[in-house]
Design an enzyme around this catalytic site. Structure first.
Site, PDB file in Angstrom:
ATOM      1  N   ASP A   1       0.828  -1.215   0.000  1.00 35.03           N
ATOM      2  CA  ASP A   1       0.000   0.000   0.000  1.00 35.03           C
ATOM      3  C   ASP A   1       0.861   1.262   0.000  1.00 35.03           C
ATOM      4  OD1 ASP A   1      -2.206  -1.614   0.101  1.00 35.03           O
ATOM      5  OD2 ASP A   1      -2.864  -1.026   2.102  1.00 35.03           O
TER       6      ASP A   1
ATOM      7  N   ASP B   1      -6.738  -8.519  13.928  1.00 37.64           N
ATOM      8  CA  ASP B   1      -6.279  -9.849  14.304  1.00 37.64           C
ATOM      9  C   ASP B   1      -7.068 -10.406  15.488  1.00 37.64           C
ATOM     10  OD1 ASP B   1      -5.250  -7.902  15.995  1.00 37.64           O
ATOM     11  OD2 ASP B   1      -3.155  -8.424  15.687  1.00 37.64           O
TER      12      ASP B   1
END
Length: 490
Positions: free
Chosen positions: A89, A235
């Site tokens: 990114d 996560d």
């Protein structure tokens, strides 16, 4: 009457800390049980190994990305069954560094995926990459990691059990001796990866993927609803969704994934903010469903302590601030001394927390004399700095609990695995001083004054506590000013 209000806040905060410490005591008990288990799986032949995709989410990591790609390229695994996705990114020269680096490995199946936007941040990058992933299993490494070349061969065989959805390794530390703050971070992380992860896994309670250094079954990710970006800890969020769907997680403390620790306070605070706020957001998202689910009572208790553990910083901040009028009340005789004597019960909290860090850190040092001496000075300094971070982290937790959204701000990486290195030359670290840093400096001065008053008036009941607060807020604020105000090239 107002004095008893402060005393009530003080007692409430102490009760929360006591609850947290009792949960830690339970984890410590199961930590010893875990150590008696043999976690190594049976070896699997090359023909029986599944296809694996390694995902490397990257955003502006020019200092460390080449090191990461080099390490992953050396991974031992059948080449025809391994795919490596670089999920880039980046908006700077990191992209060109990556493309140039992967050209050095024409025999390795690298897939370079560059997004023109950061929609969903890391979760979005992982989600987009998953759509193109060819592997049945997905391993993930952040840019600051240097995985061992045996990682896949040690971890993948566990997935021969169809119930296993994720296997997590233990983080190691590339630069723990770089500075006092990297050493204290290692001290804290070792407690999480030893006592907490092992203690939870030993009793089949909820554990979490730590964002990196682990392997997922692709089917597990999809069954649990894929990566979502409505929290800052994607996560932890996916971990709870997957385990609520019935997938089993496994922790391998003997498999170590080395990583870099943030060397300066601005980077530490960036990481801490994301972890603590994201944890609070996950508590809002999952705590009710876990408590109402058909899980054993002990699993629910540990899940509540797990999801709410970042709230400890609100309790510490309330305890610190309310201790000022409470001290004054005791000194003026406005509060009976019996209340202070009753507070001695909460010394149990300190004893438990000290034991958790003792066994976590000393077990890694083989209970050596050197490890013991290190522990004896690290524990009080660590507790002081943790209290000094309570202003910053309590703000993050409050934002998470109240639903206030903020962007995903990644922690700058420095590639400092030596004792020395010019961290100030890093172009990524933040240079604007947050308002909270000034408040930390004010509190350092306040508690330093209280220490002086306690000595002058011979009121020693809170001297140790206020002394640790003065040291903690002082160290955090000074280190913050130094890192925020540092000029590149200085």
């Amino acid at each position: 009457m107002w004095m008893y209000l402060f005393l009530g806040l003080y007692g409430l905060a102490m009760c929360f800390i006591l609850f947290y410490s009792l949960a830690q005591a339970g984890l410590l008990w199961h930590f010893f049980r875990f150590k008696r288990n043999c976690m190594a799986p049976a070896k699997v032949s090359d023909a029986g190994l599944p296809a694996v995709t390694i995902q490397l989410p990257v955003f502006n990591e020019k200092y460390v990305v080449k090191r990461l790609i080099t390490a992953v390229s050396e991974m031992k695994y059948p080449a025809q069954k391994l795919e490596i996705q670089v999920l880039d990114d980046s908006t700077d020269e990191t992209s060109s560094i990556i493309q140039e680096c992967i050209q050095n490995y024409p025999d390795i199946n690298f897939k370079y995926l560059h997004r023109k936007n950061r929609n969903g941040f890391k979760a979005g990058a992982l989600r987009d990459g998953l759509r193109q992933a060819s592997g049945d299993l997905v391993a993930i490494f952040d840019a600051d990691f240097v995985p061992d070349d045996q990682f896949l061969l040690q971890m993948v065989p566990h997935f021969s059990n169809p119930e296993i959805g994720m296997v997590q390794s233990r983080w190691g530390h590339l630069n723990e001796d770089y500075s006092l703050f990297t050493r204290l971070q290692a001290f804290a992380l070792d407690a999480h990866f030893m006592v907490e992860q092992m203690g939870r896994n030993a009793q089949q309670a909820f554990i979490n993927f730590n964002g990196t250094g682990g392997i997922w079954r692709k089917a597990c990710i999809l069954d649990a609803g894929n990566w979502q970006d409505d929290t800052l800890t994607e996560d932890l969020d996916l971990s709870y969704r997957a385990q609520q769907k019935g997938w089993k997680f496994l922790y391998r403390p003997d498999v170590v994934s080395p990583a870099e620790l943030p060397p300066v306070m601005s980077a530490i605070k960036s990481q801490q903010f994301r972890w603590t706020k994201g944890g609070a957001e996950c508590a809002v998202k999952h705590l009710k469903s876990v408590l109402l689910g058909s899980f054993p009572t002990k699993v629910k208790i540990h899940a509540a302590a797990h999801l709410l553990n970042s709230t400890i910083f609100i309790a510490v901040l309330l305890l610190s601030l309310s201790s000022i009028p409470v001290w004054w009340g005791f000194y003026q005789g406005l509060i009976p001394a019996i209340y202070f004597k009753a507070a001695a019960l909460f010394l149990l909290s300190f004893t438990v927390i000290a034991a958790v860090y003792f066994f976590a850190n000393l077990s890694l040092a083989n209970y050596s004399a050197k490890g013991l001496l290190r522990y004896l000075w690290e524990l009080p300094v660590f507790l002081s700095v943790s209290m000094g971070l309570s202003v910053h982290n309590a703000q993050a937790v409050w934002e998470g609990l109240s639903g206030r959204k903020s962007p995903f701000i990644r922690t700058p990486k420095y590639n400092l695995d030596e004792k020395t290195g010019p961290w100030v030359s890093n172009v990524y670290h933040q240079l604007k001083v947050p308002a909270g840093t000034y408040f930390e400096a004010i509190l350092a001065a306040v508690f330093l004054i209280l220490v002086g008053l306690s000595l002058y008036t011979a009121t020693y009941e809170m001297l140790l506590f206020h002394g640790m607060l003065a040291i903690g807020f002082g160290m955090v604020s000074l280190a913050s000013f130094r890192s925020y105000l540092a000029k590149p090239g200085a």
